[in-house]
Design a protein around this motif. Structure first.
Motif, PDB file in Angstrom:
ATOM      1  N   GLN A 178       0.846  -1.195   0.000  1.00  0.00           N
ATOM      2  CA  GLN A 178       0.000   0.000   0.000  1.00  0.00           C
ATOM      3  C   GLN A 178       0.879   1.241   0.000  1.00  0.00           C
ATOM      4  O   GLN A 178       1.920   1.260   0.657  1.00  0.00           O
ATOM      5  CB  GLN A 178      -0.822   0.034   1.292  1.00  0.00           C
ATOM      6  CG  GLN A 178      -2.108  -0.748   1.216  1.00  0.00           C
ATOM      7  CD  GLN A 178      -2.962  -0.507   2.450  1.00  0.00           C
ATOM      8  OE1 GLN A 178      -2.469  -0.069   3.484  1.00  0.00           O
ATOM      9  NE2 GLN A 178      -4.238  -0.789   2.344  1.00  0.00           N
ATOM     10  N   CYS A 179       0.439   2.255  -0.691  1.00  0.00           N
ATOM     11  CA  CYS A 179       1.160   3.525  -0.677  1.00  0.00           C
ATOM     12  C   CYS A 179       1.065   4.135   0.720  1.00  0.00           C
ATOM     13  O   CYS A 179      -0.010   4.160   1.317  1.00  0.00           O
ATOM     14  CB  CYS A 179       0.558   4.475  -1.709  1.00  0.00           C
ATOM     15  SG  CYS A 179       1.225   6.144  -1.584  1.00  0.00           S
ATOM     16  N   GLU A 180       2.182   4.612   1.229  1.00  0.00           N
ATOM     17  CA  GLU A 180       2.198   5.185   2.576  1.00  0.00           C
ATOM     18  C   GLU A 180       1.379   6.466   2.652  1.00  0.00           C
ATOM     19  O   GLU A 180       0.817   6.790   3.690  1.00  0.00           O
ATOM     20  CB  GLU A 180       3.644   5.489   3.001  1.00  0.00           C
ATOM     21  CG  GLU A 180       4.385   4.255   3.450  1.00  0.00           C
ATOM     22  CD  GLU A 180       5.873   4.502   3.609  1.00  0.00           C
ATOM     23  OE1 GLU A 180       6.361   5.575   3.199  1.00  0.00           O
ATOM     24  OE2 GLU A 180       6.547   3.605   4.143  1.00  0.00           O
ATOM     25  N   ALA A 181       1.312   7.192   1.539  1.00  0.00           N
ATOM     26  CA  ALA A 181       0.625   8.486   1.549  1.00  0.00           C
ATOM     27  C   ALA A 181      -0.885   8.355   1.343  1.00  0.00           C
ATOM     28  O   ALA A 181      -1.663   8.945   2.080  1.00  0.00           O
ATOM     29  CB  ALA A 181       1.221   9.399   0.485  1.00  0.00           C
ATOM     30  N   CYS A 182      -1.291   7.546   0.337  1.00  0.00           N
ATOM     31  CA  CYS A 182      -2.719   7.524   0.001  1.00  0.00           C
ATOM     32  C   CYS A 182      -3.387   6.185   0.312  1.00  0.00           C
ATOM     33  O   CYS A 182      -4.585   6.039   0.137  1.00  0.00           O
ATOM     34  CB  CYS A 182      -2.922   7.882  -1.474  1.00  0.00           C
ATOM     35  SG  CYS A 182      -2.304   6.601  -2.574  1.00  0.00           S
ATOM     36  N   ALA A 183      -2.596   5.199   0.759  1.00  0.00           N
ATOM     37  CA  ALA A 183      -3.102   3.875   1.137  1.00  0.00           C
ATOM     38  C   ALA A 183      -3.680   3.076  -0.025  1.00  0.00           C
ATOM     39  O   ALA A 183      -4.264   2.019   0.172  1.00  0.00           O
ATOM     40  CB  ALA A 183      -4.128   3.968   2.281  1.00  0.00           C
TER      41      ALA A 183
ATOM     42  N   ARG B 219       5.169   1.252  -7.418  1.00  0.00           N
ATOM     43  CA  ARG B 219       4.935   2.663  -7.680  1.00  0.00           C
ATOM     44  C   ARG B 219       3.480   3.014  -7.374  1.00  0.00           C
ATOM     45  O   ARG B 219       2.587   2.226  -7.669  1.00  0.00           O
ATOM     46  CB  ARG B 219       5.223   2.929  -9.164  1.00  0.00           C
ATOM     47  CG  ARG B 219       5.732   4.306  -9.433  1.00  0.00           C
ATOM     48  CD  ARG B 219       6.636   4.317 -10.628  1.00  0.00           C
ATOM     49  NE  ARG B 219       5.880   4.199 -11.881  1.00  0.00           N
ATOM     50  CZ  ARG B 219       6.281   4.759 -13.020  1.00  0.00           C
ATOM     51  NH1 ARG B 219       7.383   5.478 -13.076  1.00  0.00           N
ATOM     52  NH2 ARG B 219       5.580   4.605 -14.114  1.00  0.00           N
ATOM     53  N   CYS B 220       3.257   4.200  -6.808  1.00  0.00           N
ATOM     54  CA  CYS B 220       1.883   4.665  -6.606  1.00  0.00           C
ATOM     55  C   CYS B 220       1.455   5.401  -7.878  1.00  0.00           C
ATOM     56  O   CYS B 220       2.138   6.306  -8.342  1.00  0.00           O
ATOM     57  CB  CYS B 220       1.782   5.623  -5.412  1.00  0.00           C
ATOM     58  SG  CYS B 220       0.090   6.252  -5.224  1.00  0.00           S
ATOM     59  N   MET B 221       0.339   4.982  -8.439  1.00  0.00           N
ATOM     60  CA  MET B 221      -0.096   5.569  -9.703  1.00  0.00           C
ATOM     61  C   MET B 221      -1.354   6.424  -9.544  1.00  0.00           C
ATOM     62  O   MET B 221      -2.069   6.696 -10.503  1.00  0.00           O
ATOM     63  CB  MET B 221      -0.314   4.468 -10.749  1.00  0.00           C
ATOM     64  CG  MET B 221       0.981   3.788 -11.177  1.00  0.00           C
ATOM     65  SD  MET B 221       2.253   4.955 -11.732  1.00  0.00           S
ATOM     66  CE  MET B 221       1.617   5.363 -13.363  1.00  0.00           C
TER      67      MET B 221
ATOM     68  N   ALA C 283      -3.554  12.076  -7.762  1.00  0.00           N
ATOM     69  CA  ALA C 283      -3.741  13.075  -6.711  1.00  0.00           C
ATOM     70  C   ALA C 283      -2.792  12.873  -5.531  1.00  0.00           C
ATOM     71  O   ALA C 283      -2.698  13.726  -4.647  1.00  0.00           O
ATOM     72  CB  ALA C 283      -5.194  13.017  -6.223  1.00  0.00           C
ATOM     73  N   CYS C 284      -2.093  11.743  -5.514  1.00  0.00           N
ATOM     74  CA  CYS C 284      -1.255  11.412  -4.351  1.00  0.00           C
ATOM     75  C   CYS C 284       0.068  12.179  -4.378  1.00  0.00           C
ATOM     76  O   CYS C 284       0.660  12.377  -5.440  1.00  0.00           O
ATOM     77  CB  CYS C 284      -0.991   9.911  -4.335  1.00  0.00           C
ATOM     78  SG  CYS C 284       0.101   9.421  -2.990  1.00  0.00           S
ATOM     79  N   GLU C 285       0.511  12.563  -3.186  1.00  0.00           N
ATOM     80  CA  GLU C 285       1.790  13.283  -3.124  1.00  0.00           C
ATOM     81  C   GLU C 285       2.963  12.386  -3.532  1.00  0.00           C
ATOM     82  O   GLU C 285       4.029  12.858  -3.887  1.00  0.00           O
ATOM     83  CB  GLU C 285       2.025  13.843  -1.707  1.00  0.00           C
ATOM     84  CG  GLU C 285       2.021  12.753  -0.625  1.00  0.00           C
ATOM     85  CD  GLU C 285       2.180  13.316   0.782  1.00  0.00           C
ATOM     86  OE1 GLU C 285       3.328  13.496   1.188  1.00  0.00           O
ATOM     87  OE2 GLU C 285       1.147  13.553   1.446  1.00  0.00           O
ATOM     88  N   ASN C 286       2.756  11.081  -3.437  1.00  0.00           N
ATOM     89  CA  ASN C 286       3.807  10.135  -3.832  1.00  0.00           C
ATOM     90  C   ASN C 286       3.623   9.603  -5.260  1.00  0.00           C
ATOM     91  O   ASN C 286       4.188   8.575  -5.605  1.00  0.00           O
ATOM     92  CB  ASN C 286       3.842   8.944  -2.866  1.00  0.00           C
ATOM     93  CG  ASN C 286       4.518   9.302  -1.562  1.00  0.00           C
ATOM     94  OD1 ASN C 286       5.078  10.394  -1.439  1.00  0.00           O
ATOM     95  ND2 ASN C 286       4.445   8.413  -0.593  1.00  0.00           N
ATOM     96  N   PHE C 287       2.800  10.309  -6.044  1.00  0.00           N
ATOM     97  CA  PHE C 287       2.519   9.862  -7.405  1.00  0.00           C
ATOM     98  C   PHE C 287       3.822   9.563  -8.159  1.00  0.00           C
ATOM     99  O   PHE C 287       4.727  10.390  -8.186  1.00  0.00           O
ATOM    100  CB  PHE C 287       1.702  10.950  -8.134  1.00  0.00           C
ATOM    101  CG  PHE C 287       1.429  10.633  -9.577  1.00  0.00           C
ATOM    102  CD1 PHE C 287       0.772   9.462  -9.935  1.00  0.00           C
ATOM    103  CD2 PHE C 287       1.842  11.518 -10.577  1.00  0.00           C
ATOM    104  CE1 PHE C 287       0.528   9.179 -11.270  1.00  0.00           C
ATOM    105  CE2 PHE C 287       1.593  11.232 -11.913  1.00  0.00           C
ATOM    106  CZ  PHE C 287       0.942  10.054 -12.256  1.00  0.00           C
TER     107      PHE C 287
HETATM  108 ZN   LIG Z   1      -0.147   7.113  -3.162  1.00  0.00          ZN
END
Ligand SMILES: [Zn+2]
Length: 301
Positions: free
Chosen positions: A34-39, A56-58, A61-65
């Protein structure tokens, strides 16, 4: 038998993605992250570095995009720089009983890398026995006991040698072939050291065979039937057939292994003894057992 070997050999030449999927199936790598920022669940992406893929977070809108995380995140390989494929190769070679030097050459790794990986595999054996304590014998089963001096880069002296002598106490259950053993480094070979080990390891009802070393005189007080052979007279007791040749031939094999490595440090001996005991109990499925036990001991969640 060859099908298993073929699977591993094929894996060693297959695409990075297949290696990763295989490790995920074995629960040695996380299958989901899971992405740490957007889950949100992260996805697999190709990359031109060590493992070939990363997470990778895709979510736009996520800060970790588009930010990546290693495919090794949360796994036993996280801090390692050894390619995953090489890890599998080393696991396979260790499980096949290939010695360190040859394994390093076959897997194309440096000696320090090979030493570190093999040391990790031995630590898996140590942890395994912490969770599965060894018990030997049972009603009417013969268990032999004996102590033996292991020499470590120190000249070997017979009998009660110098302070550097490392004593190993051993038990061998000969109800199965090849016999199952228990071995432990001991500070002394007095009754106060050896009898508690016998009580811990040997099941009630067992018949214990030993030589006439004085520490063994109180074995009967532990509730075991105890028979002895006087080694200054013969190897086998002529009246009742008592012998301790199973544990003695065990010592010879273990010592020649240690000798082939030109000895090992005292603090390493315990981990090698655990490795020996582990192989006795996983002789037919050592590679699978190693994979499963690493996965059990280092859960990826
Ligand atoms: Zn994310």
């Amino acid at each position: 038998m060859s099908t298993f070997k073929d699977t591993i050999l094929k894996l060693l030449t297959s695409e990075p993605r297949e290696v990763i999927i295989w490790l995920q199936e074995k629960k040695l790598l996380k299958s989901k992250l899971q992405c740490e920022a957007c889950a949100n669940p992260m996805t697999f992406h190709k990359i031109n570095i060590i493992d070939g893929y990363y997470w990778r977070c895709m979510k736009k809108a996520c800060e970790n995009f588009r930010k990546g995380k290693s495919i090794r995140t949360g796994s036993v390989f996280e801090k390692s720089k050894v390619p995953l494929r090489t890890w599998i190769h080393l696991m396979y070679l260790w499980a096949e009983g290939v010695q360190l030097k040859q394994a390093c050459s076959l897997a194309s790794v440096s000696k320090p890398t090979g030493v570190a990986c093999f040391s990790f595999f031995r630590s898996v054996c140590v942890t395994y026995f912490q969770h599965h304590p060894i018990r030997l014998g049972g009603p009417q089963i013969v268990v032999e006991c004996d102590e033996s001096a292991f020499a470590h880069k120190v000249k070997y002296h017979r009998g009660r040698g110098p302070a550097q002598t490392v004593w190993v106490f051993g038990l061998a259950d000969r109800s199965v072939k090849p016999a199952l053993t228990y071995m432990e480094v001991v500070e002394k070979r007095d009754a106060n050291t050896l009898l508690p080990i016998i009580r811990k390891v040997v099941r009630p009802g067992t018949i214990i065979h030993s030589d006439e070393w004085r520490s063994y005189r109180r074995i009967q007080e532990l509730g075991f039937e105890h028979r002895t052979v006087n080694h200054s007279v013969s190897f086998i007791n002529p009246t009742n057939g008592v012998h301790t040749q199973t544990i003695e031939s065990n010592w010879n094999r273990k010592k020649s292994f240690i000798k082939s490595m030109r000895g090992c440090r005292r603090d390493l001996l315990t981990s090698y003894l655990n490795q020996f005991m582990w192989f006795e109990r996983h002789s037919t499925n050592s590679f699978d057992a190693l994979c499963n036990q690493i996965a059990m001991q280092h859960k990826v969640g």
